[in-house]
Design an enzyme around this catalytic site. Structure first.
Site, PDB file in Angstrom:
ATOM      1  N   CYS A 153      17.958  46.189  49.585  1.00  0.00           N
ATOM      2  CA  CYS A 153      17.684  47.409  50.494  1.00  0.00           C
ATOM      3  C   CYS A 153      17.520  46.685  52.008  1.00  0.00           C
ATOM      4  CB  CYS A 153      16.455  48.080  50.304  1.00  0.00           C
ATOM      5  SG  CYS A 153      15.860  49.144  51.621  1.00  0.00           S
ATOM      6  N   CYS A 194      27.175  56.107  44.999  1.00  0.00           N
ATOM      7  CA  CYS A 194      28.069  56.013  46.385  1.00  0.00           C
ATOM      8  C   CYS A 194      26.943  55.769  47.408  1.00  0.00           C
ATOM      9  CB  CYS A 194      28.787  57.314  46.426  1.00  0.00           C
ATOM     10  SG  CYS A 194      29.787  57.436  47.814  1.00  0.00           S
ATOM     11  N   CYS A 208      15.905  54.531  48.359  1.00  0.00           N
ATOM     12  CA  CYS A 208      15.071  53.170  47.869  1.00  0.00           C
ATOM     13  C   CYS A 208      13.806  53.510  47.365  1.00  0.00           C
ATOM     14  CB  CYS A 208      15.067  51.923  49.050  1.00  0.00           C
ATOM     15  SG  CYS A 208      13.782  50.667  48.545  1.00  0.00           S
TER      16      CYS A 208
HETATM   17 ZN   LIG Z   1      13.836  49.775  50.751  1.00  0.00          ZN
END
Ligand SMILES: [Zn+2]
Length: 150
Positions: free
Chosen positions: A65, A137, A114
């Site tokens: 992330c 995606c 996330c």
């Molecule tokens: Zn994150």
């Protein structure tokens, strides 16, 4: 392995618990991210198809992330979907991703975020390759490829 049934279940009944949480103010995110990263991850934006750096990369590594550095996807589950966005068939861990029903633009889709910091990543669709049948995606701008942890 997660399947579409699990994804629907998460989006309706609640998401798995993440290992940790990262929470920051909008000002803190803005200071940390580029304008484009901020627009996509914190304001649910989408990069134009075929423009992302990670779209055509198949180097080994883990995709983290961009906001909180949590590993989200692995290069071994990346595939070429032809859509113009990096595509994966599974998350790295079942609790790495958070799922929410998204009814914007007159469509019913499942948004993926996330699970640690709520960064918008993209969407997941039930038209991926077997065996999971999933296609995550994801915007390139939402992730960093960490080649060293491959
Ligand atoms: Zn994150």
């Amino acid at each position: 392995m997660l399947t579409w049934k699990d994804i629907i279940n998460f989006s309706v009944n609640g998401n798995p618990t993440p290992d940790r949480r990262v929470e920051k103010t909008e000002a803190e995110w803005k200071a940390q991210l580029t304008d484009e990263q901020y627009r996509i991850t914190r304001q649910k934006g989408t990069e134009r198809a075929h423009t992302g750096d990670l779209c055509t990369t198949y180097e080994e590594g883990k995709y983290h992330c961009v906001c909180c550095n949590t590993p989200l996807f692995d290069s071994t589950i990346k595939f070429s979907s032809g859509t113009g966005w990096p595509s994966f068939t599974q998350p790295i861990e079942e609790n790495a991703i958070k799922y929410e029903k998204d009814t914007t633009y007159g469509m019913v889709r499942v948004e993926v975020m996330c699970n640690t910091c709520d960064a918008h990543l993209g969407h997941v669709f039930p038209d991926g390759p077997e065996p999971s049948g999933l296609r995550y995606c994801v915007n390139s701008e939402s992730m960093i490829l960490d080649k060293e942890t491959a």
